[in-house]
Design a protein around this motif. Structure first.
Motif: not given
Length: 117
Positions: A26-27, A73-75, A110-115
């Motif tokens: 996870x980001x 993140x698994x789910x 660390x950032x804001x690039x999570x989908x």
């Protein structure tokens, strides 16, 4: 198909299946280390919960190095709510084995690039 191609395909599928079981690194939007808790700030589409994550803690063979902590993140969260600031998930440090005076390295970006952002 040639035997070599089939073997390569099977090896790729095996690696992909293992990766899915572990989850996706996870980001994180942020992390707070409090005296008794570890607070993860994660992106969410509205359906993210604490049970969607796995926290992997690895001890380095050399005792002088800190523990390595990775959040998976698994789910996936496929919901579409607009939560620009994400959510915070609270974990008890003692139950993770991170209580007291301890050093650890967080391996996540660390950032804001999570989908899910």
């Amino acid at each position: 198909m040639k035997l070599h191609t089939i073997t390569t395909l099977l090896a790729t599928l095996t690696i992909s299946t293992a990766s899915l079981a572990e989850g996706v690194k996870e980001v994180l939007m942020g992390v707070d280390i409090q005296p008794k808790s570890l607070v993860l700030h994660v992106a969410s589409g509205g359906c993210t919960s604490k049970s969607d994550f796995k926290i992997d803690i690895r001890k380095d063979k050399n005792a002088q190095h800190p523990l390595q902590v990775t959040i998976f993140r698994q789910v996936p969260d496929y919901c579409e709510a607009h939560i620009p600031n994400g959510i915070k998930l609270y974990y008890d440090r003692a139950s993770l084995g991170l209580s007291g005076d301890i050093e650890f390295t967080l391996t996540n970006a660390i950032g804001t690039t999570s989908p899910h952002y």
